[in-house]
Design an enzyme around this catalytic site. Structure first.
Site, PDB file in Angstrom:
ATOM      1  N   THR A 124       0.822  -1.218   0.000  1.00  0.00           N
ATOM      2  CA  THR A 124       0.000   0.000   0.000  1.00  0.00           C
ATOM      3  C   THR A 124       0.855   1.268   0.000  1.00  0.00           C
ATOM      4  O   THR A 124       1.975   1.260   0.526  1.00  0.00           O
ATOM      5  CB  THR A 124      -0.899  -0.014   1.263  1.00  0.00           C
ATOM      6  OG1 THR A 124      -1.448   1.289   1.459  1.00  0.00           O
ATOM      7  CG2 THR A 124      -0.129  -0.374   2.526  1.00  0.00           C
ATOM      8  N   ASP A 125       0.279   2.354  -0.514  1.00  0.00           N
ATOM      9  CA  ASP A 125       0.979   3.647  -0.462  1.00  0.00           C
ATOM     10  C   ASP A 125       1.107   4.165   0.973  1.00  0.00           C
ATOM     11  O   ASP A 125       1.874   5.100   1.226  1.00  0.00           O
ATOM     12  CB  ASP A 125       0.289   4.695  -1.354  1.00  0.00           C
ATOM     13  CG  ASP A 125      -1.159   4.997  -0.979  1.00  0.00           C
ATOM     14  OD1 ASP A 125      -1.685   4.382  -0.033  1.00  0.00           O
ATOM     15  OD2 ASP A 125      -1.764   5.873  -1.639  1.00  0.00           O
ATOM     16  N   GLU A 126       0.365   3.561   1.913  1.00  0.00           N
ATOM     17  CA  GLU A 126       0.400   4.067   3.296  1.00  0.00           C
ATOM     18  C   GLU A 126       1.750   3.829   3.963  1.00  0.00           C
ATOM     19  O   GLU A 126       2.059   4.463   4.972  1.00  0.00           O
ATOM     20  CB  GLU A 126      -0.744   3.448   4.106  1.00  0.00           C
ATOM     21  CG  GLU A 126      -2.070   3.769   3.444  1.00  0.00           C
ATOM     22  CD  GLU A 126      -3.300   3.550   4.291  1.00  0.00           C
ATOM     23  OE1 GLU A 126      -3.209   3.597   5.527  1.00  0.00           O
ATOM     24  OE2 GLU A 126      -4.368   3.343   3.692  1.00  0.00           O
ATOM     25  N   TYR A 148      -1.489  -0.250  11.116  1.00  0.00           N
ATOM     26  CA  TYR A 148      -1.708  -0.931   9.821  1.00  0.00           C
ATOM     27  C   TYR A 148      -0.525  -0.686   8.887  1.00  0.00           C
ATOM     28  O   TYR A 148       0.082  -1.630   8.369  1.00  0.00           O
ATOM     29  CB  TYR A 148      -3.008  -0.440   9.168  1.00  0.00           C
ATOM     30  CG  TYR A 148      -3.119  -0.774   7.698  1.00  0.00           C
ATOM     31  CD1 TYR A 148      -3.152  -2.106   7.257  1.00  0.00           C
ATOM     32  CD2 TYR A 148      -3.173   0.226   6.717  1.00  0.00           C
ATOM     33  CE1 TYR A 148      -3.246  -2.423   5.904  1.00  0.00           C
ATOM     34  CE2 TYR A 148      -3.266  -0.075   5.360  1.00  0.00           C
ATOM     35  CZ  TYR A 148      -3.301  -1.402   4.954  1.00  0.00           C
ATOM     36  OH  TYR A 148      -3.378  -1.716   3.616  1.00  0.00           O
ATOM     37  N   LYS A 152       2.272  -3.339   7.376  1.00  0.00           N
ATOM     38  CA  LYS A 152       2.497  -3.559   5.941  1.00  0.00           C
ATOM     39  C   LYS A 152       3.959  -3.260   5.582  1.00  0.00           C
ATOM     40  O   LYS A 152       4.565  -3.982   4.792  1.00  0.00           O
ATOM     41  CB  LYS A 152       1.566  -2.674   5.102  1.00  0.00           C
ATOM     42  CG  LYS A 152       0.098  -3.043   5.172  1.00  0.00           C
ATOM     43  CD  LYS A 152      -0.242  -4.418   4.611  1.00  0.00           C
ATOM     44  CE  LYS A 152      -0.073  -4.525   3.126  1.00  0.00           C
ATOM     45  NZ  LYS A 152      -0.542  -5.865   2.624  1.00  0.00           N
TER      46      LYS A 152
END
Ligand code: NAD
Ligand code: TYD
Length: 336
Positions: A124-126, A148, A152
């Protein structure tokens, strides 16, 4: 090609399985999914009878179950399995560490032992954290700011370490905020759409000026497919829609599509702790490899709203199950 998809009963995984079986007549798919609250076998009802499709209910942290699903071999593993909701990671982080870090490790060990030809980690871009200006390319430092995103990022770092240490043929995609059919209604777009269908208010965190880059699920799946088929082992690829919008803009658009008066439905509620203000992805690398998003945002959003309107039989059972307790705790006071 025989592909083991993990987390195939979730939002993006189920769209991926359906799209790949439809696109590639010579592919078979084994789907391993634990069926957490977010996993729903009904997402794949339409492929159940396909002889090229097999389902295993299992946990990616269980090495024996993973070995059983691999059976006499697979050509690739695509790992979608994860705990995925930021708000839940703030209230109960442990499951995120377990699945997103330990689960990734178990899969990497299976790839190493069985000499599987491709491992694609769906990330993810997060993991880049808040991007104050410009956009994050694949070399941008990882600065996750929620449990989260940190879980990741932990998964991504293991994947890259396996490449360096063992030469494992891994790849990572980092997708942006995804929307479309079959998304569990805890996430912004399906939560707001289903609330509005039921004539309920929508909870905008803080001032609603946070920016996300929206990507249609079909474009996300095509991006993952493109990397699986054409990517270089050891490389990371950003997959973004190029549709930066504030949450308030999204909310206004949904209200318009559902014919609701903004003044009556928008509630500004307490902000999410550590809320990332902005994500923005630089996707030049994947564009150069030949992938581009094809779904225009306004059309994709309208089609998604129409899908939720036409599929109440899909989301009503979800919203009346486990979701009820979560919603009450997360949005206490919203309906007062
Ligand atoms: P989702 O929450 O809808 O689905 C996750 C699936 O994984 C569910 O079917 C669940 O049952 C399964 N699962 C969870 N823990 C498991 C375990 N221990 N073993 C086996 N299966 C397990 O998630 P999603 O939105 O479809 O996201 C899929 C992947 O894409 C995730 O890795 C996520 O980090 C990534 N991603 C999502 C978005 C987004 O906007 N939704 C954006 C970028 C990346
Ligand atoms: P979400 O769909 O949870 O995805 P993520 O946190 O992974 O980006 O949230 C998207 C944006 O919408 C994020 O900035 C948080 C915001 N949001 C709200 O304002 N209210 C809500 O009830 C939810 C679920 C999200």
């Amino acid at each position: 090609m025989k592909v083991l998809v993990t987390g195939g009963c979730g939002f993006i995984g189920s769209n991926f399985v359906r799209l790949m079986l439809r696109t590639h007549s010579d592919w078979s798919v084994v789907n391993l999914d634990k069926l957490t609250y977010a996993g729903n076998p009904a997402n794949l009802n339409d492929v159940e009878g396909d002889p090229r499709y097999r389902f295993y209910r299992a946990d990616i942290c269980d090495a024996q179950a993973v070995a059983a699903a691999i059976g006499d071999g697979v050509d690739a593993i695509v790992n979608f399995a994860a705990e995925t909701h930021v708000d839940r990671s703030i209230s109960e982080p442990e499951a995120f560490l377990r699945t997103d870090i330990l689960g990734t490790h178990v899969l990497l060990e299976a790839v190493r032992e069985r000499r599987i030809q491709r491992f694609l980690q769906v990330s993810t871009d997060e993991v880049y954290g808040h991007v104050a200006e410009g956009s994050s390319d694949e070399a941008f430092p990882l600065a996750p700011r929620s449990p989260y995103a940190a879980s990741k990022a932990g998964g991504d770092l293991q994947v890259l370490a396996y490449r360096v240490t063992y030469g494992t043929p891994v790849m990572i995609t980092r997708g942006s905020n995804t929307y479309g059919p079959y998304q569990y209604p805890e996430k912004l777009i399906p939560l707001f759409v289903t609330n509005l269908i039921d004539d309920q208010p929508v909870p905008v965190y803080g001032d609603g000026m946070q920016v996300r880059d929206w990507l249609h699920v079909d474009d996300h799946c095509r991006g993952i497919e493109h990397v699986l088929l054409h990517g270089t082992p050891g490389e990371v690829y950003n997959v973004g829609g190029g549709n930066g919008r504030t949450n308030l803009e999204i909310t206004q658009r949904l209200l318009a599509l559902l014919g609701k008066d903004p003044a009556r439905y928008i509630r500004h509620v307490d902000d999410r702790p550590g809320h990332d203000r902005r994500y923005a992805l630089d996707c030049v690398k994947l564009h150069t490899l030949g992938w581009r998003p094809t779904v225009a945002f306004e059309e994709g959003l309208a089609a998604t709203v129409a899908w939720y309107r036409e599929h109440e039989s899909w989301w009503r059972p979800i919203r009346s199950g486990e979701f009820t307790a979560y919603y009450r705790a997360q949005y206490a006071g919203l309906h007062e």
